[in-house]
Design a protein around this motif. Sequence first.
Motif, PDB file in Angstrom:
ATOM      1  N   MET A 180       0.827  -1.201   0.000  1.00 17.88           N
ATOM      2  CA  MET A 180       0.000   0.000   0.000  1.00 17.88           C
ATOM      3  C   MET A 180       0.860   1.249   0.000  1.00 17.88           C
ATOM      4  SD  MET A 180      -3.024  -0.985   2.696  1.00 17.88           S
ATOM      5  CE  MET A 180      -1.882  -1.321   4.038  1.00 17.88           C
ATOM      6  N   GLN A 181       1.884   1.239   0.859  1.00 17.23           N
ATOM      7  CA  GLN A 181       2.781   2.390   0.947  1.00 17.23           C
ATOM      8  C   GLN A 181       3.579   2.555  -0.343  1.00 17.23           C
ATOM      9  OE1 GLN A 181       5.731   2.134   4.018  1.00 17.23           O
ATOM     10  NE2 GLN A 181       6.025   4.340   4.122  1.00 17.23           N
ATOM     11  N   ALA A 182       4.002   1.437  -0.909  1.00 18.94           N
ATOM     12  CA  ALA A 182       4.780   1.504  -2.155  1.00 18.94           C
ATOM     13  C   ALA A 182       3.941   2.078  -3.285  1.00 18.94           C
ATOM     14  CB  ALA A 182       5.279   0.106  -2.518  1.00 18.94           C
ATOM     15  N   LEU A 183       2.684   1.652  -3.380  1.00 18.71           N
ATOM     16  CA  LEU A 183       1.808   2.140  -4.442  1.00 18.71           C
ATOM     17  C   LEU A 183       1.588   3.640  -4.312  1.00 18.71           C
ATOM     18  CD1 LEU A 183      -0.013   0.882  -6.786  1.00 18.71           C
ATOM     19  CD2 LEU A 183      -1.900   1.168  -5.196  1.00 18.71           C
ATOM     20  N   ALA A 184       1.469   4.112  -3.061  1.00 22.07           N
ATOM     21  CA  ALA A 184       1.131   5.513  -2.835  1.00 22.07           C
ATOM     22  C   ALA A 184       2.331   6.447  -2.894  1.00 22.07           C
ATOM     23  CB  ALA A 184       0.438   5.650  -1.467  1.00 22.07           C
ATOM     24  N   THR A 185       3.509   5.976  -2.456  1.00 23.48           N
ATOM     25  CA  THR A 185       4.639   6.889  -2.295  1.00 23.48           C
ATOM     26  C   THR A 185       5.785   6.679  -3.273  1.00 23.48           C
ATOM     27  OG1 THR A 185       5.665   5.454  -0.627  1.00 23.48           O
ATOM     28  CG2 THR A 185       4.110   7.128   0.167  1.00 23.48           C
ATOM     29  N   CYS A 186       5.922   5.479  -3.810  1.00 20.52           N
ATOM     30  CA  CYS A 186       7.037   5.239  -4.744  1.00 20.52           C
ATOM     31  C   CYS A 186       6.559   4.274  -5.837  1.00 20.52           C
ATOM     32  CB  CYS A 186       8.260   4.704  -4.012  1.00 20.52           C
ATOM     33  SG  CYS A 186       7.942   3.358  -2.850  1.00 20.52           S
ATOM     34  N   PHE A 187       5.572   4.709  -6.595  1.00 19.80           N
ATOM     35  CA  PHE A 187       4.945   3.846  -7.582  1.00 19.80           C
ATOM     36  C   PHE A 187       5.950   3.312  -8.598  1.00 19.80           C
ATOM     37  CE2 PHE A 187       2.772   2.930 -11.565  1.00 19.80           C
ATOM     38  CZ  PHE A 187       1.760   2.086 -11.130  1.00 19.80           C
ATOM     39  N   GLU A 188       6.948   4.127  -8.929  1.00 20.31           N
ATOM     40  CA  GLU A 188       7.906   3.701  -9.949  1.00 20.31           C
ATOM     41  C   GLU A 188       8.629   2.410  -9.549  1.00 20.31           C
ATOM     42  OE1 GLU A 188       9.799   6.338  -7.001  1.00 20.31           O
ATOM     43  OE2 GLU A 188       8.000   6.479  -8.252  1.00 20.31           O
ATOM     44  N   GLN A 189       8.731   2.142  -8.251  1.00 21.15           N
ATOM     45  CA  GLN A 189       9.418   0.927  -7.791  1.00 21.15           C
ATOM     46  C   GLN A 189       8.589  -0.339  -8.033  1.00 21.15           C
ATOM     47  OE1 GLN A 189      10.817   1.187  -3.765  1.00 21.15           O
ATOM     48  NE2 GLN A 189      11.792   3.182  -4.056  1.00 21.15           N
ATOM     49  N   VAL A 190       7.264  -0.176  -8.154  1.00 16.22           N
ATOM     50  CA  VAL A 190       6.388  -1.342  -8.330  1.00 16.22           C
ATOM     51  C   VAL A 190       5.599  -1.262  -9.634  1.00 16.22           C
ATOM     52  CG1 VAL A 190       6.173  -1.827  -5.863  1.00 16.22           C
ATOM     53  CG2 VAL A 190       4.570  -0.228  -6.952  1.00 16.22           C
ATOM     54  N   ALA A 191       5.928  -0.312 -10.494  1.00 12.74           N
ATOM     55  CA  ALA A 191       5.168  -0.093 -11.723  1.00 12.74           C
ATOM     56  C   ALA A 191       5.095  -1.343 -12.600  1.00 12.74           C
ATOM     57  CB  ALA A 191       5.774   1.071 -12.508  1.00 12.74           C
ATOM     58  N   PHE A 192       6.149  -2.148 -12.585  1.00 15.13           N
ATOM     59  CA  PHE A 192       6.175  -3.374 -13.391  1.00 15.13           C
ATOM     60  C   PHE A 192       5.006  -4.290 -13.047  1.00 15.13           C
ATOM     61  CE2 PHE A 192       7.645  -7.867 -13.592  1.00 15.13           C
ATOM     62  CZ  PHE A 192       7.765  -7.982 -14.971  1.00 15.13           C
ATOM     63  N   PHE A 193       4.573  -4.288 -11.791  1.00 11.91           N
ATOM     64  CA  PHE A 193       3.525  -5.194 -11.334  1.00 11.91           C
ATOM     65  C   PHE A 193       2.124  -4.608 -11.529  1.00 11.91           C
ATOM     66  CE2 PHE A 193       7.405  -6.049  -9.030  1.00 11.91           C
ATOM     67  CZ  PHE A 193       7.522  -7.420  -9.154  1.00 11.91           C
ATOM     68  N   PHE A 194       2.041  -3.333 -11.876  1.00 10.08           N
ATOM     69  CA  PHE A 194       0.760  -2.676 -12.102  1.00 10.08           C
ATOM     70  C   PHE A 194       0.809  -1.983 -13.462  1.00 10.08           C
ATOM     71  CE2 PHE A 194       1.637  -2.709  -7.509  1.00 10.08           C
ATOM     72  CZ  PHE A 194       0.594  -3.520  -7.091  1.00 10.08           C
ATOM     73  N   PRO A 195       0.734  -2.766 -14.541  1.00 15.12           N
ATOM     74  CA  PRO A 195       1.077  -2.281 -15.887  1.00 15.12           C
ATOM     75  C   PRO A 195       0.145  -1.217 -16.447  1.00 15.12           C
ATOM     76  CG  PRO A 195       0.141  -4.509 -15.980  1.00 15.12           C
ATOM     77  CD  PRO A 195       0.401  -4.208 -14.543  1.00 15.12           C
ATOM     78  N   SER A 196      -1.041  -1.046 -15.885  1.00 13.39           N
ATOM     79  CA  SER A 196      -1.925  -0.008 -16.416  1.00 13.39           C
ATOM     80  C   SER A 196      -1.653   1.362 -15.823  1.00 13.39           C
ATOM     81  CB  SER A 196      -3.399  -0.388 -16.189  1.00 13.39           C
ATOM     82  OG  SER A 196      -3.787  -1.386 -17.110  1.00 13.39           O
ATOM     83  N   GLY A 197      -0.667   1.433 -14.939  1.00 17.87           N
ATOM     84  CA  GLY A 197      -0.209   2.749 -14.511  1.00 17.87           C
ATOM     85  C   GLY A 197      -0.646   3.170 -13.130  1.00 17.87           C
ATOM     86  N   ASN A 198      -0.105   4.308 -12.734  1.00 18.13           N
ATOM     87  CA  ASN A 198      -0.351   4.911 -11.429  1.00 18.13           C
ATOM     88  C   ASN A 198      -1.819   5.345 -11.314  1.00 18.13           C
ATOM     89  OD1 ASN A 198      -0.372   6.477  -9.079  1.00 18.13           O
ATOM     90  ND2 ASN A 198       1.693   7.264  -9.435  1.00 18.13           N
ATOM     91  N   PRO A 199      -2.551   4.849 -10.321  1.00 17.98           N
ATOM     92  CA  PRO A 199      -3.968   5.211 -10.207  1.00 17.98           C
ATOM     93  C   PRO A 199      -4.199   6.673  -9.842  1.00 17.98           C
ATOM     94  CG  PRO A 199      -3.258   3.996  -8.260  1.00 17.98           C
ATOM     95  CD  PRO A 199      -2.129   3.936  -9.247  1.00 17.98           C
ATOM     96  N   ARG A 200      -3.141   7.376  -9.465  1.00 15.60           N
ATOM     97  CA  ARG A 200      -3.309   8.777  -9.079  1.00 15.60           C
ATOM     98  C   ARG A 200      -3.033   9.730 -10.246  1.00 15.60           C
ATOM     99  NH1 ARG A 200      -0.308   9.157  -3.288  1.00 15.60           N
ATOM    100  NH2 ARG A 200      -1.762  10.870  -2.955  1.00 15.60           N
ATOM    101  N   LEU A 201      -2.750   9.151 -11.436  1.00 15.27           N
ATOM    102  CA  LEU A 201      -2.499   9.976 -12.617  1.00 15.27           C
ATOM    103  C   LEU A 201      -3.610   9.774 -13.641  1.00 15.27           C
ATOM    104  CD1 LEU A 201       1.348   9.378 -13.118  1.00 15.27           C
ATOM    105  CD2 LEU A 201       0.214  11.276 -11.917  1.00 15.27           C
ATOM    106  N   GLN A 202      -4.197  10.850 -14.126  1.00 14.61           N
ATOM    107  CA  GLN A 202      -5.285  10.757 -15.084  1.00 14.61           C
ATOM    108  C   GLN A 202      -4.838  10.130 -16.393  1.00 14.61           C
ATOM    109  OE1 GLN A 202      -8.398  11.022 -14.623  1.00 14.61           O
ATOM    110  NE2 GLN A 202      -9.003  10.747 -16.762  1.00 14.61           N
ATOM    111  N   GLU A 203      -3.585  10.326 -16.763  1.00 12.49           N
ATOM    112  CA  GLU A 203      -3.100   9.760 -18.027  1.00 12.49           C
ATOM    113  C   GLU A 203      -3.196   8.226 -18.011  1.00 12.49           C
ATOM    114  OE1 GLU A 203       1.695   9.515 -17.544  1.00 12.49           O
ATOM    115  OE2 GLU A 203       0.843  11.539 -17.614  1.00 12.49           O
ATOM    116  N   SER A 204      -3.135   7.612 -16.821  1.00 16.45           N
ATOM    117  CA  SER A 204      -3.287   6.156 -16.729  1.00 16.45           C
ATOM    118  C   SER A 204      -4.687   5.738 -17.177  1.00 16.45           C
ATOM    119  CB  SER A 204      -3.039   5.682 -15.285  1.00 16.45           C
ATOM    120  OG  SER A 204      -1.738   5.996 -14.858  1.00 16.45           O
TER     121      SER A 204
END
Length: 526
Positions: free
Chosen positions: A5-29
Amino acid sequence: MRDPMQALATCFEQVAFFFPSGNPRLQESFERRARYLDSRNYPREELVDTLKAYHRFLGANKETLQMIDELRRNETLVVITGQQAGILTGPLYTLYKAMTIIRLAEEQRKRLGRPVVPVFWIASEDHDWIEIHKTFFLNYKGKPFPCSLPGDGEEGKSVGILPVPSWEAIELQLLQLPDGEFRDLVLQHCRRFLNQAENLAQWFALTLQWLLKKWGLILFDPLLPEFKRLAAPMYEQILKLHSSVREALFRRTEAWTKLGFSAQIQPLGGEVNLFLANPERRAILNQGHSYYLRGQDKILDNDVLPMLLRKNPGMFSPNVVTRPIVQEFLFPTLAYVPGPGELNYWAQLGEVFLSFGFIMPILFPRLSAVIVTPSWQKSLSKEGLTLADVYQGLDGYKERCIRDRDSLDIEHRIQQLRSVIEKGYKELGPLEDIHANVHDWIIRNEMKVNLQIEYLRKKLWQAQRKKYGAVLEGLRVLEDGITPNKGRQERILNPLYFVTLFGEGFVDRIAELPLTGDFCEQKILL
């Protein structure tokens, strides 16, 4: 272990490989995901026809039926979540999940300029009776009490098909609820829904639909035969690709754990990732060129399962690995709203999606909240406490409260008494010359006296606690409200407790919460 949870919220780039549709906090995703979904085809007509028939049975309002109709349009997307069919909706987080998809769908409808509808997947196929058979409320004294389904369930059967209990069995338990302004109305609704429902899944659906009726929430029950037929092609693919799926799951899980996260899904070996209900729901396992069911020795030839699937797809259901795949096959899923535990296992599924030619949807964390009633707010303010203090436990604070109110210096006076007695016994030393046993008699006698003094000390503190019992009771009520059964409120208490006290407007307060996309706990001050 690291916190996903903390990784997704604070350092998404570290786990981006596992969530391929992108950062949920960015509209471009969301924009990128929408373009991907436009390249896919879905069984919209059959899906909508079945959803409309199901919701007419539930007595859905025009807002929901309109949302369903929008699904016929190729540009309509879905924000979806799911949860087991707990009694009377189960814990608060079920309602938080539902409100998250409602709010996120509304937000993306505006930002993308196209229809986005909320869908709640009722996990009626699950057979975890322990998970759903009980829910908790607070009684008129503010103490947690359970409302439970009678019996022990039916081992191995999907909970969604189990019959509803008698109203009398439920009402007897709910009468422990405080006599709030809306209690009678809540009980009337609960009775009506139970009488209308044919099984636990319908009872859950009717209750959740009532609480969220103004927002047009779409409910999906995968146990319905029509939905089973729609999912059958994907069941067939799961059977064919089971080996590739296992390998994909293993690789992604290995990569996830290497980063320091725990693996939520722990395969035991040979999983096909489908269940067969005949009538118990058992996992299908593969052994070489044949299949068998977990817990049974009978070997099934390769052609048996495909034949059963063509004849009766209702016998099959996905497991935790493949349920998201079936969801992706049926719905144009813009985003899925998980809880904290789900987020962990979804991180293991990215390559499984690729095995079927899909891309995993955006994962948008559900709302998290703690409800603070006016009386709890008053207690926090009066005692100078924070929610963090309550989460840490108030046992130490209660003890300090009692000691701070000790104006007579209990401990000091007891210690003075001990000193006087100790001095007195020392002055008996010369008497030891009377007999060789006098020394032992004095020691034993002094020990007995000290035991009596300790008994007196405990009784004095007991009386002190009783004197300030109202203070301790107020702290107990606060603790049981914020951390019932020593757990998180959102995971324990049923939302209907708050509806009995504050009416259906309580749900509106949840709808006012901002979407943070990070599991950050918010306060609802009633």
